[in-house]
Design a protein around this motif. Structure first.
Motif, PDB file in Angstrom:
ATOM      1  N   UNK A   1       0.783  -1.121  -0.123  1.00  0.00           N
ATOM      2  CA  UNK A   1       0.281  -0.394  -0.141  1.00  0.00           C
ATOM      3  C   UNK A   1       0.576   1.390   0.290  1.00  0.00           C
ATOM      4  N   UNK A   2       1.977   1.620   0.312  1.00  0.00           N
ATOM      5  CA  UNK A   2       3.266   2.096   0.972  1.00  0.00           C
ATOM      6  C   UNK A   2       4.464   1.762   0.231  1.00  0.00           C
ATOM      7  N   UNK A   3       5.029   2.795  -0.503  1.00  0.00           N
ATOM      8  CA  UNK A   3       6.618   2.522  -0.980  1.00  0.00           C
ATOM      9  C   UNK A   3       7.215   3.168  -0.765  1.00  0.00           C
ATOM     10  N   UNK A   4       8.336   3.294  -0.521  1.00  0.00           N
ATOM     11  CA  UNK A   4       9.451   4.160   0.258  1.00  0.00           C
ATOM     12  C   UNK A   4      10.336   3.940  -0.577  1.00  0.00           C
ATOM     13  N   UNK A   5      11.551   5.013  -1.217  1.00  0.00           N
ATOM     14  CA  UNK A   5      12.536   5.160  -1.843  1.00  0.00           C
ATOM     15  C   UNK A   5      13.370   4.626  -1.251  1.00  0.00           C
ATOM     16  N   UNK A   6      14.284   3.804  -0.753  1.00  0.00           N
ATOM     17  CA  UNK A   6      15.348   3.585  -0.216  1.00  0.00           C
ATOM     18  C   UNK A   6      16.319   4.254  -0.126  1.00  0.00           C
ATOM     19  N   UNK A   7      16.932   4.750   0.903  1.00  0.00           N
ATOM     20  CA  UNK A   7      17.750   6.012   0.789  1.00  0.00           C
ATOM     21  C   UNK A   7      19.709   5.005   0.794  1.00  0.00           C
ATOM     22  N   UNK A   8      20.249   4.876  -0.362  1.00  0.00           N
ATOM     23  CA  UNK A   8      21.241   4.569  -0.133  1.00  0.00           C
ATOM     24  C   UNK A   8      22.404   5.162   0.444  1.00  0.00           C
ATOM     25  N   UNK A   9      22.210   6.290   0.879  1.00  0.00           N
ATOM     26  CA  UNK A   9      23.489   6.540   1.054  1.00  0.00           C
ATOM     27  C   UNK A   9      23.354   6.975   2.233  1.00  0.00           C
ATOM     28  N   UNK A  10      22.297   6.461   2.883  1.00  0.00           N
ATOM     29  CA  UNK A  10      22.315   6.159   5.049  1.00  0.00           C
ATOM     30  C   UNK A  10      22.617   4.703   4.927  1.00  0.00           C
ATOM     31  N   UNK A  11      22.989   4.689   6.279  1.00  0.00           N
ATOM     32  CA  UNK A  11      23.116   3.064   7.052  1.00  0.00           C
ATOM     33  C   UNK A  11      21.754   2.392   7.157  1.00  0.00           C
TER      34      UNK A  11
END
Length: 347
Positions: A111-121
Motif C-alpha cells: 500500500x505504501x512504498x518507500x524509496x530506499x536511501x542508499x546513502x544512509x546506513x
C-alpha cells in the motif's frame, strides 16, 4: 492490534532491524508484534524481548507459510526484505497497511512504498518504513537528513538489559566440550569466520594476534558456527590460552559469552552486529565491502580497520568466494601491528 515485520535475510541484516522493532514498540506499545525471520535465528530475537512472536522460514518455505497464515489479520506489515518471494508473501497476507521499499515490479504487493536511501546506513534505511506510520520517527529522519550523526540516540541498537553473571556463563560452559576457560578471568573473543571467504582476515594473522594476547595474560575465546568449527579449533591449538567454542553454542549463548569479554575481534560478519547489541568494544576488518554500503557496525565502541586507498573496493555487495583480481590485498594488507595497536587503544 497485530503488526508483522518480515526480515528473512542473514543474521547481520536481521540484527540491524532491532532499532526498527524497538520503534514499532514505541509507536504501538499495546500491540502484538510478530517477526518472520530466517530459520535458526528466531530464538535469539525472541530472547532479546523485542517481539512477541517469531515465525522461522527457509527460502523454500514462504509459499507454505502464506497458506498457513492466510486467515491471520494484521494491522500493519513492514517488509525491508526485497526479494520477490517476500513481496509475494506480503501480497498474500491480510493487513490494513503493507509497507515496503519501492521496486519497479512490486507496486501491487504494498500500500505504501518507500524509496530506499542508499546513502544512509542500513539501520536508518529500515526506519524509513516505520516513519510511514510513526510521526516521531518521521521527524527524527528529517532531522537526520539535514544533519547526519553517527548513531542517533533514537536509533540505537544497544540493549542495556543484556547482562549475565559469571555463574550464568559458567553454567553455559559446564555442558560444553571445553575445559579450562575461566569467565572470571580476562578474555578476548575472536570470530575469524564469515559466510564469504573474501571477507576473512587470514587465519595466520588471527593466530599471531591470539598468541600476543596470550602473552599479555588474556584468554582467547574463538566463536563461530558449526561450519567454522575446524578453523577455530586449529587456531585454539596454536594459541596458548585459546579455547574454541565454535559449533558448541547457540547464537544467544555466544552473545552471552561475548557480554563479559574485553572485546571482539572479527570480520564483517554477524558476530560484529551481535557485539553492537552489547556496545562491546569491537575491531572489525573490512576488505571487499566498505562502510558506505550501509552495513557498518552500529556501535559507538567499534573500530573498522580497512584500506581506503584501494581502487578495487568494494568488489561486491556482500563479498565473494574468490578475489576478482586474485590478490586479496584488501585483507592481506591489514597488519598484525596495526591490529595490536588498535586493541591496546580500544580494549
Amino acid at each position: 492490534m497485530n503488526h508483522l515485520y518480515i526480515q528473512t535475510a542473514f543474521l547481520g541484516d536481521l540484527l540491524l532491524s532491532i532499532p526498527s522493532l524497538k520503534q514499532i514498540r514505541y509507536w504501538s506499545p499495546q500491540s502484538h508484534l510478530t517477526l518472520i525471520c530466517r530459520k535458526g535465528l528466531g530464538k535469539l530475537v525472541q530472547s532479546l524481548g523485542v517481539v512477541d512472536e517469531v515465525i522461522e522460514v527457509d527460502k523454500e518455505g514462504k509459499g507454505f507459510l502464506a497458506k498457513k497464515m492466510k486467515d491471520r489479520q494484521f494491522h500493519t506489515i513492514f517488509c525491508p526484505h526485497q526479494s520477490y518471494s517476500s513481496s509475494a508473501l506480503v501480497k498474500s497476507l491480510q493487513a490494513q497497511e503493507k509497507i515496503g521499499y519501492q521496486r519497479f515490479w512490486n507496486h501491487t504487493c504494498f500500500d505504501k512504498l518507500v524509496k530506499r536511501r542508499l546513502e544512509w546506513p542500513e539501520v536508518i534505511r529500515q526506519l524509513q518504513l516505520v516513519a510511514m506510520v510513526s510521526e516521531s520517527v518521521e521527524v527524527n529522519l528529517e532531522a537526520f537528513s539535514q544533519k547526519a550523526t553517527e548513531i542517533p540516540q533514537w536509533a540505537e541498537m544497544g540493549m542495556s538489559h543484556l547482562s549475565w553473571s559469571e555463574d550464568t556463563l559458567s553454567n553455559i560452559l559446564a555442558g560444553k566440550a571445553v575445559s579450562g576457560l575461566r569467565v572470571d578471568k580476562p578474555y578476548v573473543c575472536m570470530a575469524p569466520g564469515s559466510v564469504w571467504e573474501t571477507k576473512r582476515w587470514s587465519a595466520a594473522s588471527f593466530k599471531k594476534v591470539g598468541v600476543e594476547l596470550s602473552r599479555q595474560g588474556f584468554q582467547v575465546v574463538l566463536l563461530g558456527s558449526t561450519d567454522e568449527r575446524s578453523l577455530c579449533e586449529l587456531l585454539a591449538k596454536d594459541i596458548p590460552t585459546g579455547f574454541s567454542l565454535a559449533g558448541h553454542l547457540s547464537i544467544f549463548e555466544s552473545l552471552q559469552i561475548m557480554s563479559r569479554s574485553k572485546g571482539l575481534l572479527c570480520n564483517d560478519s554477524g558476530s560484529m552486529h551481535m557485539a553492537s547489541l552489547l556496545h562491546l568494544p569491537t575491531i572489525a576488518f573490512f576488505g571487499p565491502t566498505v562502510q558506505e554500503l550501509g552495513y557498518k557496525p552500529w556501535n559507538p565502541k567499534a573500530l573498522v580497520i580497512e584500506d581506503n586507498h584501494l581502487m578495487c573496493r568494494p568488489c561486491g555487495q556482500h563479498g565473494a568466494r574468490y578475489c576478482p583480481i586474485g590478490t586479496h590485498q584488501c585483507m592481506e594488507d591489514i597488519s598484525v601491528d596495526t591490529v595490536m595497536s588498535a586493541i591496546k587503544s580500544n580494549f
